[in-house]
Each structure stands twice: as C-alpha cells, then as structure tokens.
Motif scaffolding. Structure first.
Motif, mmCIF file in Angstrom:
data_model
loop_
_atom_site.group_PDB
_atom_site.id
_atom_site.type_symbol
_atom_site.label_atom_id
_atom_site.label_comp_id
_atom_site.label_asym_id
_atom_site.label_seq_id
_atom_site.Cartn_x
_atom_site.Cartn_y
_atom_site.Cartn_z
ATOM 1 N N ALA A 68 0.827 -1.196 0.000
ATOM 2 C CA ALA A 68 0.000 0.000 0.000
ATOM 3 C C ALA A 68 0.866 1.252 0.000
ATOM 4 C CB ALA A 68 -0.922 -0.005 1.211
ATOM 5 N N LEU A 69 2.009 1.159 0.664
ATOM 6 C CA LEU A 69 2.879 2.324 0.742
ATOM 7 C C LEU A 69 3.875 2.363 -0.412
ATOM 8 C CD1 LEU A 69 3.555 2.262 4.562
ATOM 9 C CD2 LEU A 69 1.946 3.685 3.296
ATOM 10 N N PHE A 70 3.743 1.443 -1.320
ATOM 11 C CA PHE A 70 4.701 1.325 -2.412
ATOM 12 C C PHE A 70 3.996 1.583 -3.736
ATOM 13 C CE2 PHE A 70 8.073 -1.192 -4.709
ATOM 14 C CZ PHE A 70 9.139 -0.443 -4.255
ATOM 15 N N GLU A 71 2.792 2.141 -3.645
ATOM 16 C CA GLU A 71 1.969 2.300 -4.853
ATOM 17 C C GLU A 71 2.642 3.079 -5.979
ATOM 18 O OE1 GLU A 71 -1.487 3.975 -3.224
ATOM 19 O OE2 GLU A 71 -2.534 2.068 -2.981
ATOM 20 N N PRO A 72 3.266 4.225 -5.699
ATOM 21 C CA PRO A 72 3.827 4.984 -6.831
ATOM 22 C C PRO A 72 4.840 4.178 -7.624
ATOM 23 C CG PRO A 72 3.829 6.304 -4.841
ATOM 24 C CD PRO A 72 3.442 4.926 -4.427
ATOM 25 N N GLU A 73 5.701 3.444 -6.929
ATOM 26 C CA GLU A 73 6.695 2.643 -7.631
ATOM 27 C C GLU A 73 6.005 1.552 -8.434
ATOM 28 O OE1 GLU A 73 6.938 3.684 -4.586
ATOM 29 O OE2 GLU A 73 9.002 4.163 -4.027
ATOM 30 N N LEU A 74 4.952 0.976 -7.832
ATOM 31 C CA LEU A 74 4.220 -0.071 -8.552
ATOM 32 C C LEU A 74 3.604 0.491 -9.826
ATOM 33 C CD1 LEU A 74 2.497 -1.962 -5.624
ATOM 34 C CD2 LEU A 74 4.475 -2.659 -6.991
ATOM 35 N N ALA A 75 3.095 1.720 -9.705
ATOM 36 C CA ALA A 75 2.497 2.336 -10.892
ATOM 37 C C ALA A 75 3.531 2.451 -12.000
ATOM 38 C CB ALA A 75 1.943 3.706 -10.533
ATOM 39 N N LEU A 76 4.739 2.817 -11.621
ATOM 40 C CA LEU A 76 5.794 2.924 -12.640
ATOM 41 C C LEU A 76 6.098 1.554 -13.233
ATOM 42 C CD1 LEU A 76 8.393 5.493 -11.267
ATOM 43 C CD2 LEU A 76 6.504 5.849 -12.831
ATOM 44 N N GLY A 127 1.551 7.177 -16.950
ATOM 45 C CA GLY A 127 2.089 6.383 -15.843
ATOM 46 C C GLY A 127 2.749 7.255 -14.795
ATOM 47 N N SER A 128 3.606 8.185 -15.234
ATOM 48 C CA SER A 128 4.301 8.999 -14.242
ATOM 49 C C SER A 128 3.336 9.950 -13.557
ATOM 50 C CB SER A 128 5.462 9.752 -14.888
ATOM 51 O OG SER A 128 5.037 10.384 -16.063
ATOM 52 N N PHE A 129 2.324 10.376 -14.311
ATOM 53 C CA PHE A 129 1.352 11.268 -13.694
ATOM 54 C C PHE A 129 0.558 10.534 -12.612
ATOM 55 C CE2 PHE A 129 -2.487 13.966 -13.666
ATOM 56 C CZ PHE A 129 -1.860 15.168 -13.407
ATOM 57 N N VAL A 130 0.166 9.304 -12.940
ATOM 58 C CA VAL A 130 -0.554 8.505 -11.935
ATOM 59 C C VAL A 130 0.333 8.291 -10.712
ATOM 60 C CG1 VAL A 130 -1.461 6.211 -11.452
ATOM 61 C CG2 VAL A 130 -2.099 7.382 -13.557
ATOM 62 N N ALA A 131 1.602 8.018 -10.957
ATOM 63 C CA ALA A 131 2.523 7.819 -9.828
ATOM 64 C C ALA A 131 2.588 9.064 -8.962
ATOM 65 C CB ALA A 131 3.908 7.456 -10.353
ATOM 66 N N LEU A 132 2.649 10.229 -9.628
ATOM 67 C CA LEU A 132 2.697 11.478 -8.864
ATOM 68 C C LEU A 132 1.429 11.646 -8.046
ATOM 69 C CD1 LEU A 132 4.097 14.146 -8.235
ATOM 70 C CD2 LEU A 132 3.035 15.116 -10.251
ATOM 71 N N LEU A 133 0.287 11.348 -8.675
ATOM 72 C CA LEU A 133 -0.985 11.465 -7.954
ATOM 73 C C LEU A 133 -0.992 10.541 -6.740
ATOM 74 C CD1 LEU A 133 -3.704 11.760 -10.730
ATOM 75 C CD2 LEU A 133 -2.770 13.535 -9.252
ATOM 76 N N LEU A 134 -0.427 9.345 -6.921
ATOM 77 C CA LEU A 134 -0.411 8.398 -5.799
ATOM 78 C C LEU A 134 0.453 8.929 -4.658
ATOM 79 C CD1 LEU A 134 -0.220 5.037 -7.749
ATOM 80 C CD2 LEU A 134 -2.094 5.855 -6.306
ATOM 81 N N VAL A 135 1.550 9.593 -5.002
ATOM 82 C CA VAL A 135 2.363 10.201 -3.951
ATOM 83 C C VAL A 135 1.556 11.263 -3.211
ATOM 84 C CG1 VAL A 135 4.419 11.545 -3.449
ATOM 85 C CG2 VAL A 135 4.508 9.775 -5.174
ATOM 86 N N ILE A 136 0.885 12.090 -4.003
ATOM 87 C CA ILE A 136 0.099 13.164 -3.382
ATOM 88 C C ILE A 136 -1.014 12.572 -2.528
ATOM 89 C CG2 ILE A 136 -1.427 15.110 -3.865
ATOM 90 C CD1 ILE A 136 0.281 15.585 -6.390
ATOM 91 N N LYS A 137 -1.592 11.481 -3.020
ATOM 92 C CA LYS A 137 -2.646 10.808 -2.249
ATOM 93 C C LYS A 137 -2.076 10.358 -0.908
ATOM 94 C CE LYS A 137 -4.378 6.591 -2.239
ATOM 95 N NZ LYS A 137 -4.397 5.288 -2.870
ATOM 96 N N GLY A 138 -0.838 9.886 -0.937
ATOM 97 C CA GLY A 138 -0.203 9.446 0.304
ATOM 98 C C GLY A 138 -0.096 10.568 1.314
ATOM 99 N N ILE A 139 0.077 11.789 0.805
ATOM 100 C CA ILE A 139 0.133 12.932 1.725
ATOM 101 C C ILE A 139 -1.264 13.288 2.180
ATOM 102 C CG2 ILE A 139 0.839 15.326 1.968
ATOM 103 C CD1 ILE A 139 2.779 14.825 -0.383
ATOM 104 N N GLY A 140 -2.184 13.225 1.210
ATOM 105 C CA GLY A 140 -3.523 13.707 1.496
ATOM 106 C C GLY A 140 -4.353 12.780 2.353
ATOM 107 N N GLN A 141 -3.906 11.530 2.497
ATOM 108 C CA GLN A 141 -4.684 10.569 3.279
ATOM 109 C C GLN A 141 -5.002 11.105 4.665
ATOM 110 O OE1 GLN A 141 -2.273 7.109 3.189
ATOM 111 N NE2 GLN A 141 -3.533 6.076 1.673
ATOM 112 N N ILE A 142 -4.013 11.748 5.231
ATOM 113 C CA ILE A 142 -4.230 12.293 6.555
ATOM 114 C C ILE A 142 -4.906 13.639 6.366
ATOM 115 C CG2 ILE A 142 -3.070 12.920 8.674
ATOM 116 C CD1 ILE A 142 -0.899 11.117 6.497
ATOM 117 N N ASP A 143 -5.979 13.818 7.072
ATOM 118 C CA ASP A 143 -6.759 15.027 6.863
ATOM 119 C C ASP A 143 -6.047 16.203 7.536
ATOM 120 O OD1 ASP A 143 -8.754 16.682 6.088
ATOM 121 O OD2 ASP A 143 -9.895 16.349 7.928
#
Lengths: 640, 587
Positions: free
Chosen positions: B19-27, B55-71
C-alpha cells in the motif's frame, strides 16, 4: 495612504515600470525613454511629497514634531515575509535614510534624462535602469537585514549589464571587476548576517524594546500589547527567537548579545568576539562599496567605462550605500568593535583621502580624474563616521563628525553626479577625454563652462557650495580625536584644490581648443543646461542653506551618536553586572549538578540534546572585583 | 517459529507494505504496459510518450494521495504527520522524507517526459526503450531515497545506474556518446565493487547490514571501547571510506567525478538533465540517510533494549531485530521500558560521537574538494555541457556541506539538525528547476541547429531574446544571486553551516568560508556564459537561431524559470514543506 502602500510604491514603482516596458513596441525608442523618465519623475514626486513638512504625523510624510524632525524610525511597517525563517518585509524611514532616498530618486531622474543620447538597445537599457533604481531605493528603506541584503544584491546584475553593454572600450573588464569586488563584499556580509542572526534572541528583550523595534505594532498598549508580545515572542516554542530586524539587532548589540567569542578557546583572532568579527566583515563589505583604499581599484575602471548616466548613478548614489551601511549597521549593532577599531576606520578614511587626491592629480583621463576625486571625497565620509572621540557623555563631536559625513554624502552625490555629467557632455562632442588635448572650451561653450566651473568648485569644497559643509564638519570633529589625522585631512583640501583648479585650467581656460574633433563642438543644448543647472542650483542651495538637509537629518544622527556614547559609558557597568550574574548562575549550576549522571553531558532531561550546546562557559572565571577593576582601568585609559 | 508461519508473516508484511509502495508499482506497471504495447500490431502505433506520461502522472498522484490521506490543513502538516515506518521487513523506510523525495522524483518524471516530447529526443522509434529506461531508473532512485538497509543501498544505486549507462549511449551514431557510455559503465562498475567490499567490511564488524542495527552495534562497540579506539576501527574506517566511494560516484564528488564531464558532453542534453537532477537528488537523499543513519539513533526497536550495554557488547553484539530477546520483554513494565529505552538511546547517541566526527571530516573534506575543484575546472571549459557538468559537480559540493553540518548537529541539537537537513532538501528542490531549465534550453537550442560550444552562443539575445534572458536568470540563480531561488538554497546551507560551526566545530566555519569563496569564484564562468549570450556580437556566418518564447520549448523554459524566480521571493511555503520532510529523518 498607509505606510505599506506608500513605501512599497516608492520602491517597486520602477520595477513595475520595467515590467510594463517589456510590452512596449521595439520600434519607438524615444517613447520608451520618455516612459522610463516618467516613472523616475513619479518616484521623485512621491519622495518629494513625503519631504513636505506638515504638522500631523502618520500621513505618510516625513514627520516633524514641534518643527523638529522626529529622530526615531517612522512610517514603518512590518509584514510577515518568510515566517519560518524569521524574515520580515520591514521598511521605514528616518533622518539617516530619508535624505539618501531623496538623493536617489533625484539623481535617478536626472540621469534618466541624461540617457537621451543612448540609442543602443533602448528597451533593455530602460528596463535595467529602472530595476537598478528599485534596488537602490530598497536598500535605503529596508529595516530587515535579509531584505536589505536582497536589495543590495539586486542592484548588481543591472549594473553589470549597464556597464558591460553600454560602456566604453574596456567595458567588459570593468563590469566584471565591479561585479566580483562587490560580490566578495556581499559574501562577507552574508556571513556576518548569519553570525548576527544566530546570536540573537528576541526573548531577552523587554516588551518596550520589542515595540520600539516594531516587532509588535507600535500602537498597541496594555493587555493587547502583552498578548501580542507573548504570541509573537515570549511564548514561541523555540528556545531562542532569532531575528533579522535591524532595530532589534541594534538593541541586542548594545546589550552585549554579540560579546561571546566566535570560537571557544580560540587563539589569536579566532578568539575575538562575534561582534568584532561581524563588524570587520560588514565593514569590508561596505568599504568595498564606498570605496576605500585598498578596495577601491574597481571604481576608476567602472566609472570610466560606464556610460555617463550610469557614472552619475554610481558616483551619486551607489557609493553612498557603503556609507549608509556603516552608519546604519556597523556602528549601532557592533558598538564595541566600532569603538575598538575607531583608529583603523579613521585611518582608512584618511589614507583614501590622501591617496585619492594624489592619484587624481596624476590622471591624464578626465573621467578617471573625477573617479579618483570620488575616492578622495568618500574618505571624508569614512573619517567622519569613525570619529568616536567622546567618552564622557559629550557626544557633540562625534555627532558633528557623523552629520558631516552624512552631509558629505549628499553633497558629493550632487557634485560628483554633476562632474560626471559634464565630462559626458564634452565626451559626446569630441569623443576623447585626454586632459592634455583640451583647452579653450570656455570660448566655444560659455554656458556649459560656467556651469562646469560652478560644479567643480562645489567638488573642491569652496565655501558657499555643498562640498564645503561636510568637509569642514568632519575635519573639525577629528580634532578632538586625533590632531594628526585632523591636520592631514585638512591639508587634503589643498591637494583637492590643486587638481581641480589645474583641471579647470587645462580644460576650460586657455586660448583655443586644439584637440581632435574641434568642428563637432557645439554649445550645450537646453537639456544639458537644465540638468547641469539643476545640479548646480542644488549645490549652491545646500552650500548656503545647509539647514535644508540638516533639518531632516540632524536629529536622528545626533540621537544615534548620543545613544552610542551613552552606551560607552554604561558598558563597563553592564559588563560587571553580567559577569556577576554569570558567576551566580555558574555556582548555582555547579551545586545543582548531580555527579551521578555524567553521561548526560550535552543532552537535556527530555532526551533531546540541549538547545544550547555545552552552555557557554566563561573563558576564565575571575572574581567580579577583578573584572570591575579591569574594565574601569580600561575606561580610564580610553579617555583622551 | 515454523516455516509456514514465517512465510505467512512475510506475505502479510509484503501485502501491507504494498500500500505504501503504490507509486513505484504504478511505474512498474507503466513499464510493462509500454513493453507489451510493442508486441501487438494494433497497439504498436500508440506513442509510448502518452503511456509514460500517464504512468508517471498517476505515480505522482499516488504520492500526493499518500500525503492527502491524513486530513490536514496544509501540505506541510500532511507531510510532517506521516509516521515513520519501515516496510518490506525493514528494508525500506517510509517517512516524510521518502514521500517528499518520491514526490520530487515523480514530478521530475512528469516534466521530463513532457520535455523530451517537446525536444524530440527520443524519436518515435526509440521512445519505448527510452521511457522504460528512465522510469526503471526512477524506481531505483525511489529505492535509494527510502533505503534502510545497505543491500537496498547497493541495489538502488545499481538499479538507478544501469539504465543510465544505456541512456548515455542512446545516441548510437555519435562516437562520443558511446565512449561516454563506456566510461560511465567502467567507472560505475569499479566503484560499485569497491562499495560492495566496503559494505562487507562493515557487515563483518557490525554483524548486520540493516542500518539502524548497525548504528546501534557501532554505538555499543564505541561505548565499550571507551576512550581508546575499538580494535576494529581500521576495518570500520576502511569500510566507511569504501561505502563513500560508491556514494561519491553517484554524487560525482571529487575525486570520483572523472566520468561526469565526458558523460555530459557525450550524452544528449535530455539525459544530462536526468543525470544532474534526478540522479543527483536521489544520491543526495541516500547520502544524508546513510550519514544520519550512522550518526544518530532516532528510535530503538523494542527488541533491542539492552540493560547493560557494556555487558552486551563484550559478550556478543545485540541480535538482529526479529529475533526477540524475551528477558527484557517480559520483565519490564511499559513505562520502565520506554524510560530505559530513552536513556539507553541517549547514551548510545553520545557514544556515536566518533562516528559523527568521522563522517563530518570525510563528507566535509570531500565537499570542499568537490566544490572548489568543480568551480575551478569550469573556468577552462569551452563546451556548454562540460561547463554545466562541472557546475553540477560544484553544486554537489555545496549540498554535501549541508550533510556535514547536519551530521554534526545531530549530536548537538536535533531541531537544528532537522533545519540543516531541510536546507539540503531546499537546495535540491530549487536546483531541480535550475538544471532542468538549463538543459531544456541547451536541448532546444541544439534543435535549432546551434552548436554546443560556448562561442556558438554569442549574441543569442538578438535572435532568441526570451530564451537568452531565461538562461541568464537561471545562471544568476546558479551563482546564488538574490532574489533568485539559488540564493535561498545557498543562504540556508550557509546558515546551517554557521549554526553547526558555532556549536563546537570550527572546522565547519572554515567550510563556510570555503563555500563563500567558491560563490565568488563561480561568478566568473557563469557570468562569462551570460556575457557571451548578451553582450557579444553573433558570429557572421551563423544562421539566425530563433527559438521564440511562444513555441512549446519556449513555454517550457519559461515554466522552469518562473519557479526559479518565484521560489527566491516567496520561499516560505516550500521552506515549511522541506522542514516537514526533514522531520522524517530527525523527528
């Protein structure tokens, strides 16, 4: 208009003008010159409006109370800029900066008008010129050290290109030399800024002092003040609240915040206090700009190669920033070092005066001569600022020296800008500056020659013209400090008279002009006469009526001299108190230390390492009595 | 524990970590998709650019999602609130710094893909190979920035390097390119071997390659030996030096920089941008992780509470995490445990003083050497890409200075050390835009048939004013002139150096002076390039080179220049971000 809008408008109007110029059509250079001139005129109008005295304060204008200018910082504002590094967008004016701001906007306006003959890449020229003006005005208004530094550096790049693109034959060499010298000075200044920053702690200041430094709004009182001060300073989570606030740095510096050694147990100069280090680094940074011997070598090159209007700016405004930095930053923030090194500063000033005068005498190039005369004249500024001749609460002589130095800056700003302009006028016609090939210009250009003589006499320091006041005040003040320096500085006037009179003789007098391009000589046109005439008018006005400047300047300068000599009197007492307090703390901490936990050295109880590393030890631990006697002894020996 | 239990634990751990490795997986998925698309006739016509971009855009979004998870209200709070945790059986660490650098790398990927599309290298034929290599390399870099284990350090460096070797040799018909690629491979292989040897030495002495465990064992070793140096100190120092060789190669630090100018000259400007931004960012993040890892223990695993450190050290080194020591677990109450843990951590941190001063000396010395050498060597260059290679060497030097400061401060004051780490990250973030902009300009000018010698750039301002002005702004920022971004980075690093130097390390004050002198030295060659473009007259025989500011390339360059200016004036927001990112390391 509130202060933020007004001061920001003055500073950034040229920058916005530059931005607007980007969209001007390339085909119409005259239009761009006019637009740029309009911007500089607007800026001058704004600053001139601020200078009009009126009774009420807070209207945006320079404040007077009871007919006397307010000595304190006024029209201030303090907005957050980079709160995460304690940097503020903090500006204000006082009697020291305001005359220089006026000078800047005035000289900028005239030199923009003097730029009319420039026909190469006009758009870029105007844009860079306006950016330069923003930088200069910003330096004089900033009260945050970081902001000050940013503006200080912002000027460099436009200046580099203005010299490098529009200059004379050796322009590239001159431009890079200017840039390198100033950048080295700036780097030293940056290190000093960091030194000061990391040794400040706003929490050691009282609410009143914080308010005086505009850390919190000056209008707050009572509960609101307490709340604001607590929120802003005392209840911040950090153990120490650092600051770049120049006024707070001043208070802290005079409270001994920079007395710690730079390196504990350091030997030789490394054992010197932070204040001393900062003073020396800042001083070098500033005297490169002034410039003073031995850092003056960029100046003749830059001034000679720069186009006429830029030479006017260089001599008229840029050099003044060095002097301004010394009076605004070096002395108030590091008074101890200033006191200890007074002879060095004055000595440098005198050496510059003598060296500059002799060098000017030896020049064959008209413009180079004027450039070296600047070195000589700016020596007075350094000398006047350095004269710390009073210990017994009698600040008059030092105040006189500082006032003289400040007036010299204004006077030199007018006269040297004028001299460079006049050199430019004749260069535009005959395309050479060789002093030996001039002569007889008076016959061909009578009005121009008349104006030129007036302005050169102002540079000479003839009584009744603006150069005289500053020189005489400085020389008088030095008498109490050191008779030798006073005698030398007074006799420099003879040298000055020598090279200026000789120049007038070689250029304007004589039977007839025999140099090259004799047929190109035509009388000065209306624009040239107006520019030179205005400068001469001000030179005369300030010469016969110096109160015009002193009315704004004198209270602040005198107040600063008084404060610093008062500091000099209080200092020994303060040190004794401080040493007593430290000793008491030390003995307390020694008794409180538990010998069972020696491993905790350097780390506090909560597991986090101490904010303060190995709490600053007293270098040696003499008794308070010993300190008291040593400091009093020192004071006595300091008395002249 | 039985075999099946171990297996099922491992599976759980891996799934949890995914779950914490999503951006790399996306790549990874992107790479696979790109390769598969080429297999089938119908899909072969799809331009790999779009796949790589998506692909790289999705990876970036996933990184941002990782930040945004915490409200959280701000991004800085979001980054700061990321709890440091280890994933994949403690191989990787997931903390705010990982997230920040991943974000940086993914943003780079997005911008880089767009940049290469505009500049036309790679062509349609090579696109799939090119983007596969780039994205693969970025996965390696993501491993580098989150490494918690020296094997991952090695793996990450290799994974990032091997595709770069190929990328450098991508210009097949260019002999210089092939030569550069070969040099790069040989250098890379050599230093990798040395580094591996160093790792094995360290592992031999410290009994582990898991960095926190190594640090703890090192501390115990140093504690046990008291004032005298431990017997194994020669092996330790040698191991440290050799490990540094591998890192210095990635950083192109002197004296392991020889590949850099040749590679930069031989490879295309696009690849240069990749090497000088992404590769350098990852290497810096790795350096600071390893350096801090061996000088500051932020948290001890439950299993490692050692009541009597000396006894433990003399008998045997503490066990690896995972094999628990039951005695200490059962006998102590929770509060006692945490108190004991705290005090033991504190004393271990004090014991690491020798390690810190070793790292400060080593990194600091290399930093000064790198910076000075890079700046001096740049004087003699006539080729723009070689010049920028030396410039990037010099900048690596400045950044390594911040590492030295951070390491020294980690033993004095965690808050100040965090600020020093933040200064490094800030510098890196601004350097990102400066170098991407520089190489974009070089690439677009190359496309406009302009040579890559400095003299070819003469008088550029007359035909491509917008591009020339952007280049001048970026060059000034590289010098560190306010109010541009480069100044802010340099200012923060100098501040960290002074802070560290004034707290008991005059050595770092000297480094500050060296940094200052270097700033003045660097002025000349940047300014010479600026002068050539703006003051010199264009050569007679050159065709007019016009890259208008409204062309896609011009717009891209402007978009890179704007942050350089903007971050110099409004750097508060990014400063809070990098402070938050640094809290992962020095929390």
């Amino acid at each position: 208009m509130d202060n933020v809008t007004l001061l920001s408008a003055v500073v950034f109007l040229p920058a916005f003008g530059a931005l607007a110029l980007v969209f001007f059509p390339k085909e119409n250079p005259q239009l761009m010159k006019r637009a740029a001139l309009l911007v500089t005129v607007l800026v001058f109008a704004l600053t001139a409006w601020m200078a009009i005295p009126d009774g009420e304060s807070g209207s945006g204008r320079f404040g007077f109370s009871g007919g006397v200018a307010i000595a304190e910082m006024q029209n201030t504002f303090n907005e957050e800029w980079i709160p995460s590094f304690d940097i503020e967008y903090y500006m204000g004016i006082d009697g020291i900066s305001f005359p220089l701001i006026l000078l800047t906007s005035f000289i900028s306006m005239l030199s923009m008008w003097a730029s009319w003959p420039i026909n190469k890449h006009v758009k870029a020229y105007c844009i860079l010129f306006l950016l330069l003006e923003t930088g200069m005005l910003g330096v004089f208004m900033s009260l945050d050290f970081f902001l000050f530094y940013v503006f200080w550096e912002v000027m460099l790049l436009p200046m580099y290109f203005l010299i490098g693109v529009w200059g004379g034959p050796r322009r590239e060499y001159a431009a890079i030399k200017f840039f390198l010298f100033t950048l080295v000075g700036s780097v030293l200044m940056l290190i000093a800024i960091l030194m000061l920053y990391f040794n400040t702690d706003l929490k050691t200041l009282s609410p009143d002092q914080l308010q005086a430094a505009h850390v919190v709004d000056a209008s707050l009182t009572g509960e609101a003040l307490t709340a604001a001060v607590n929120e802003r300073v005392y209840e911040r989570p950090q153990a120490e609240v650092h600051t770049f606030n120049l006024l707070a740095l001043r208070t802290l510096g005079q409270n001994g915040a920079f007395d710690d050694k730079l390196v504990e147990d350091g030997w030789w100069i490394f054992g010197a206090s932070i204040g001393h280090w900062a003073f020396v680094l800042l001083l070098i940074g500033f005297i490169i700009k002034v410039p003073s011997v031995p850092f003056h070598t960029w100046l003749p090159d830059a001034h000679v190669e720069a186009p006429t209007p830029i030479s006017m700016i260089l001599a008229g405004v840029l050099l003044k920033m060095g002097g301004y930095g010394i009076i605004r930053i070096c002395y108030p923030i590091c008074p101890q070092a200033g006191y200890d090194l007074a002879y060095w500063v004055c000595g440098l000033g005198v050496v510059s005066m003598v060296y500059g005068a002799f060098a000017a005498m030896a020049q064959k190039d008209f413009k180079r001569l004027v450039a070296y005369s600047s070195v000589s004249h700016m020596g007075y500024v350094l000398l006047g600022l350095g004269v710390w001749s009073t210990v017994q609460g009698n600040a008059e002589y030092w105040a006189m020296g500082m006032n003289g130095a400040m007036f010299q800056m204004i006077g030199h700003g007018i006269s040297s800008a004028g001299m460079f302009f006049l050199v430019g006028v004749i260069y535009d016609r005959v395309h050479h500056r060789n002093l030996d090939e001039f002569g007889g210009l008076f016959a061909k250009m009578p009005i121009y020659s008349g104006l030129a003589m007036g302005i050169f006499f102002a540079g000479l320091g003839l009584p009744g013209l603006c150069g005289f006041i500053g020189e005489v005040l400085v020389t008088l003040s030095v008498w109490r400090f050191s008779i030798v320096l006073a005698v030398i500085s007074a006799s420099v006037v003879i040298l000055t008279a020598g090279y200026i009179l000789w120049t007038i003789q070689r250029v304007y007098l004589g039977p007839e002009y025999k140099g090259p391009n004799a047929d190109k000589i035509r009388p000065a046109d209306a624009r040239e006469i107006t520019i030179a005439g205005t400068l001469l008018a001000f030179a005369i006005l300030f010469g016969v009526f110096p109160q015009l400047v002193f009315n704004y300047m004198e209270p602040t300068v005198t107040q600063q001299a008084k404060d610093l000599s008062q500091w000099r009197i209080d200092e020994p007492q303060r040190r004794i108190k401080e040493a007593r307090r430290k000793l008491k703390n030390l003995s307390k901490s020694v008794s409180a230390t538990n010998p069972q936990t020696p491993t905790n050295e350097g780390l506090s109880q909560d597991g986090r390492p101490d904010r303060k590393p190995a709490p600053r030890k007293l270098p040696e631990q003499p008794s308070p009595e010993a300190i008291a006697t040593s400091t009093t002894l020192k004071t006595e020996s300091d008395t002249p | 524990m039985s075999f099946t239990e171990i297996i099922s634990d491992l599976i759980d751990n891996t799934w949890g970590s995914m779950a914490l490795f999503e951006p790399e997986l996306a790549l990874c998925v992107t790479i696979v998709v790109m390769l598969l698309l080429r297999v089938f006739d119908g899909t072969r016509r799809i331009d790999s650019f779009w796949v790589a971009l998506a692909g790289s855009f999705v990876a970036l979004l996933l990184v941002i999602k990782g930040i945004g998870q915490i409200d959280q209200q701000t991004i800085a709070d979001g980054v700061e609130s990321i709890k440091a945790q280890t994933i994949f059986t403690e191989m990787l660490v997931y903390d705010s710094m990982t997230v920040f650098f991943r974000g940086l790398l993914m943003s780079f990927a997005v911008l880089f893909v767009i940049f290469t599309k505009i500049s036309g290298i790679p062509d349609r034929e090579d696109a799939a190979d090119f983007y596969c290599l780039v994205l693969g390399s970025i996965i390696g870099m993501c491993l580098m920035v989150s490494a918690n284990h020296l094997l991952i350090v090695f793996l990450g460096i290799e994974m990032a390097s091997v595709p770069s070797y190929v990328l450098v040799g991508m210009l097949r018909d260019n002999r210089k390119s092939s030569e550069a690629s070969l040099k790069y491979v040989i250098f890379g292989a050599g230093t990798a071997g040395v580094m591996l040897y160093g790792i094995s030495l360290l592992a031999g002495v410290l009994g582990s390659v898991h960095i926190p465990t190594m640090a703890r064992n090192l501390a115990i070793l140093l504690q046990a030996s008291g004032d005298a140096l431990p017997q194994a100190s020669v092996a330790l120092a040698l191991g440290g030096l050799m490990l540094m060789v591998g890192l210095a190669f990635k950083l192109s630090a002197v004296p392991f920089h020889f590949w850099c100018p040749d590679v930069f000259e031989g490879a295309s400007a696009e690849v240069n941008a990749f090497l000088s931004v992404a590769s350098k960012a990852a290497a810096m993040a790795l350096l600071i992780r390893v350096a801090i890892g061996f000088s500051y223990i932020s948290d001890l695993p439950q299993a490692t509470i050692v009541e009597d450190n000396k006894a433990a050290a003399t008998s045997s080194l503490a066990p690896e995490p995972g094999s628990t020591s039951p005695v200490s677990m059962s006998l102590m109450s929770v509060t006692e445990k945490s108190a004991a843990k705290d005090s033991s951590r504190r004393s271990l941190n004090i014991a690491l003083e020798d390690s810190r001063s070793f790292i400060v000396m080593l990194v600091g010395f290399l930093a000064m050497l790198t910076c000075t050498f890079g700046n001096l060597a740049a004087y003699a260059q006539t080729n723009v890409k070689r010049l920028m290679a030396y410039s990037s060497i010099a900048h690596a030097g400045y950044m390594m200075m911040a590492v030295a400061a951070a390491v020294h401060l980690s033993g004095v004051d965690t808050e100040a050390a965090r600020s020093a780490v933040a200064s490094l990250i800030l510098y890196m973030s601004i350097y990102f835009f400066m170098n991407l902009g520089t190489f974009a300009i070089i690439a677009f000018l190359r496309n406009a048939r302009l040579g890559e010698e400095i003299r070819d750039y003469a008088g550029l301002v007359y035909t491509s004013p917008g591009l020339a002005i952007c280049f001048v702004v970026i060059l000034m920022s590289l010098i560190g002139m306010p109010p541009l971004g480069g100044f802010v980075g340099k200012f923060r690093i100098f501040a960290a150096l002074y802070d560290a130097g004034s707290r008991g390390s005059p050595w770092l004050l000297f480094m500050l002076a060296v940094g200052g002198i270097n700033t003045a030295i660097s002025l000349y060659y940047y300014l010479r390039l600026a002068k050539t473009m703006t003051i010199d007259e264009p050569p007679e025989d050159r065709l007019p080179v016009a890259v208008p500011i409204t062309s896609p390339g011009g717009v891209f360059v402007v978009l890179m220049t704007l942050p350089v200016v903007g971050l110099g004036i409004w750097w508060d927001t990014i400063h809070t971000w990098v402070l938050a990112a640094a809290s992962g390391l020095m929390g």
